[in-house]
Structure formats: structure tokens, C-alpha cells
Design an enzyme around this catalytic site. Structure first.
Site, mmCIF file in Angstrom:
data_model
loop_
_atom_site.group_PDB
_atom_site.id
_atom_site.type_symbol
_atom_site.label_atom_id
_atom_site.label_comp_id
_atom_site.label_asym_id
_atom_site.label_seq_id
_atom_site.Cartn_x
_atom_site.Cartn_y
_atom_site.Cartn_z
ATOM 1 N N CYS A 103 5.354 1.150 4.979
ATOM 2 C CA CYS A 103 5.809 1.964 6.115
ATOM 3 C C CYS A 103 6.060 1.092 7.343
ATOM 4 O O CYS A 103 7.074 1.248 8.029
ATOM 5 C CB CYS A 103 4.775 3.038 6.425
ATOM 6 S SG CYS A 103 5.257 4.116 7.790
ATOM 7 N N CYS A 199 -1.284 9.052 5.021
ATOM 8 C CA CYS A 199 -0.755 10.157 5.840
ATOM 9 C C CYS A 199 -0.056 11.222 5.009
ATOM 10 O O CYS A 199 -0.111 12.400 5.344
ATOM 11 C CB CYS A 199 0.162 9.629 6.934
ATOM 12 S SG CYS A 199 1.736 8.978 6.332
#
Length: 355
Positions: A103, A199
Site C-alpha cells: 500500500c 485495514c
């Protein structure tokens, strides 16, 4: 004219205070929350996840409170391709990836930076606990003031251009002080708990998530010993990782551990604890920050996972793609797909993915 900075805001205390600190330092600050996960009930109903409604609203309220504009930007397609699909494929190949590193590489410090530049911004910023400093004409990353909260491990892929255009104000503070500042300026998120799960998997059920994404790819197979003798059935290689002891669901009369995962044969190899200790590894997709390329052996402190303690090691260039890491002492559960990250004191030297 003030420099313009776009800050990624998660609704948490770190990015909220980072936005305030930058405004106090005289920057024109624009807050953005990155929409990363698809419009799917599984994601949107997970309270506290990165894209939950509450996270966006927390970030929006903070932006209003400190007096900065706020937007939501959509990165769902690239996040699905570069992070979720990568995470799923690696697990199906018997590896244990770190999605935060992917990410950071493709979303926060690439897609967000490009978006910020298109808006005429000079910098992006995040609430990470790292220090970016310029030394001898080159940008480097040093550990944060708060070593317990230090996040340099997930930053080893950053390029010189990205570092030049990134600000991380929390790196100069202890976490307790960040919470104090949030309380002092009246931010409701001052006592919001830190997120520790992935997440996009707020319930922390990695296996369940991958099975939902690729139901046909998860197949039962055999537990075997190192000689290949079948010892029992496993429920799918995605449910296991190197060094795992609990949850194997197999009775052998002694303590056994996962020592290897063979995706080609759909086998999980188990053995004694001593079999999960090794003193060297090969890493690839390496990146170095104080210099462009490793050209000679170098003594470092190396971490084989985010929460591991750094251990003394020597790194050797093998070829353009690979680096050999030899540890002074054997390491427990070196895991394919995780990242090995190198330090020289508090200086982040670089890192790569374990083969």
C-alpha cells in the site's frame, strides 16, 4: 506564497495531529481520506475499518475543527489490483505478505503523490512515525523519536523523489505527546485506539477473507513431515504460516510447528521447533535509501517482520535482483513473502521481500 501539502487522513489521532502541526508550521494544508475498498457490505459495515463511514466522518470533523479543506479521493481500483489481489495471490502461493508495504509503495507514496501534484501541491504528508532528513545531498529515513511506535519498517521502498515531496511531522514526537496535543486542541479522536489489524480485514480473519475472495482456490490437502510422510489433513494452505503451532488440528503426541508450505503440492510441512530456525535468507525486489545499489558486503541490523527485534547480520549483493542476508544468530520462522528490512543504527538502509 505558502507551500501546499495534501495530507492523507484516516480519522485517527496521528494523521489528525499531523495535519494540525503542518498548518501551524505555515503550510496550506488539504486533508484527504483515501477510499480504498470496494462498495461492498463486507467493507462498509466493518466499523472502524479504513473506509468505514465513521473513519471518514472522524477525518471530516477534524479537518473542519482545524480549519482545512477536506475531500475523499477514490483509489479503489488500484488498491484492489496492487494490494488486495497481491495479498490474496501471495497467500494462495504459500507466502505471508505484508499488505501495508504494498500500500505504501503503490498507493500512499505513488498514487496519492501523483494526485497531490495534479492539484498543484508541493508535498504529501502522513501521520507515520518516521523522520525524513536530508543528509549530504540525499534524503534518508531515520527512526522516529518514539521507538515503540516507529514505522520505518514499512517505508523501505521509498524513492528519492518521493522522500523529497513527503512530510511526516509525527516522527519528531512521542505518541503520548501526539495524544496530548489532540486533547489540547479539542480533537475528539485524542483517545481513539490505534488500529492494529489489516485495514481491509478488520475482523483479522485472513483465511476467511481469502476464501471469500477466491472460494474455488482454497483446497484441503495433506500435512506431511520433512520426508513427505502424510500425517493428516489441512483445511487449505492459506490458513497457515511458518512457525505456527496453534490451530493445526493434528494430534502427533508432541509439539509440532509449520516448517514449510509447498503450494505446488498443496502440502503443509510440519516438524520440530529447531527446524524453523535458519541463519540466512535471500531477498529480492530490494530497495536502498542512502545509496542506489548494494555493491559490497555491509554489516546491518535486520528485521524479518514488523514486530521482530532487529538482529545483527551481514548483507551481500548476489546479483542485480537478489541480496543474501547472513545472521549472526539463527532466526525463528523466516517467512517467505514477508519483508526483511536493514538498519544502521537509527538509519533505514533498505529492504526486500524474503524469497
Amino acid at each position: 506564497m505558502n507551500k501546499k501539502v495534501v495530507i492523507g487522513m484516516s480519522g485517527g489521532v496521528d494523521s489528525s495531529v499531523a495535519a494540525y502541526l503542518l498548518k501551524e508550521q505555515g503550510y496550506d494544508v488539504i486533508g484527504v481520506t483515501m477510499k480504498l475498498t470496494p462498495d461492498d457490505a463486507f467493507y462498509t459495515e466493518q466499523e472502524g475499518g479504513c473506509c468505514s463511514l465513521s473513519a471518514v466522518e472522524d477525518a471530516r470533523r477534524v479537518a473542519y475543527r482545524i480549519g482545512i479543506p477536506f475531500y475523499v479521493v477514490n483509489f479503489t481500483d488500484i488498491f484492489k489490483e496492487k494490494v488486495i489481489d497481491y495479498f490474496t495471490e501471495e497467500y494462495l502461493n504459500g507466502k505471508t505478505p505484508n499488505p501495508c508495504i504494498a500500500c505504501n509503495k503503490y498507493i500512499k507514496f505513488d498514487a496519492l503523490l501523483k494526485k497531490a501534484e495534479s492539484l498543484g501541491a508541493d508535498y504529501i504528508a502522513t501521520g507515520h512515525y518516521c523522520r525524513i532528513v536530508e543528509e549530504n545531498g540525499r534524503y534518508v529515513i531515520r527512526k522516529s523519536e518514539d521507538e515503540k511506535k516507529d514505522q520505518t519498517y514499512v517505508m523501505y521502498n521509498m524513492t528519492q523523489d518521493q522522500l523529497k515531496h513527503t512530510l511526516m511531522p509525527c516522527g519528531d514526537y512521542k505518541k503520548d505527546r501526539i495524544r496530548e496535543i489532540a486533547r489540547e486542541i479539542g480533537l475528539n479522536v485524542f483517545d481513539k485506539k490505534d488500529s492494529e489489524e489489516i485495514c481491509f480485514i478488520p475482523d483479522n480473519d485472513h483465511g476467511g477473507f481469502i476464501k471469500r475472495e477466491c472460494p474455488k482456490a482454497v483446497k484441503t490437502g495433506n500435512f506431511v513431515d520433512k520426508e513427505g510422510k502424510v500425517l493428516g489433513k489441512h483445511k487449505g494452505i492459506i490458513y497457515y504460516t511458518i512457525g505456527q503451532r496453534k490451530g493445526l488440528g493434528i494430534a502427533t503426541g508432541k509439539r509440532v510447528f509449520v516448517t514449510n508450505i509447498d503450494a505446488m503440492k498443496n502440502q503443509v510441512v510440519i516438524g520440530e521447533e529447531e527446524e524453523i530456525f535458519e541463519n540466512e535468507l535471500i531477498s529480492f525486489k530490494n530497495n536502498f535509501i542512502p545509496f542506489d545499489k548494494l555493491t559490497e558486503p555491509m554489516e546491518v541490523d535486520a528485521k524479518i517482520r514488523y514486530n521482530a527485534k532487529a538482529s545483527k547480520a551481514t548483507i551481500y549483493p548476489v546479483d542485480d535482483e537478489n541480496v543474501k542476508v547472513k545472521f549472526e544468530k539463527p532466526q525463528r520462522a523466516i517467512t517467505k513473502g514477508q519483508s526483511v528490512v536493514f538498519y544502521d543504527g537509527d538509519l533505514l538502509v533498505g529492504g526486500g521481500i524474503i524469497k
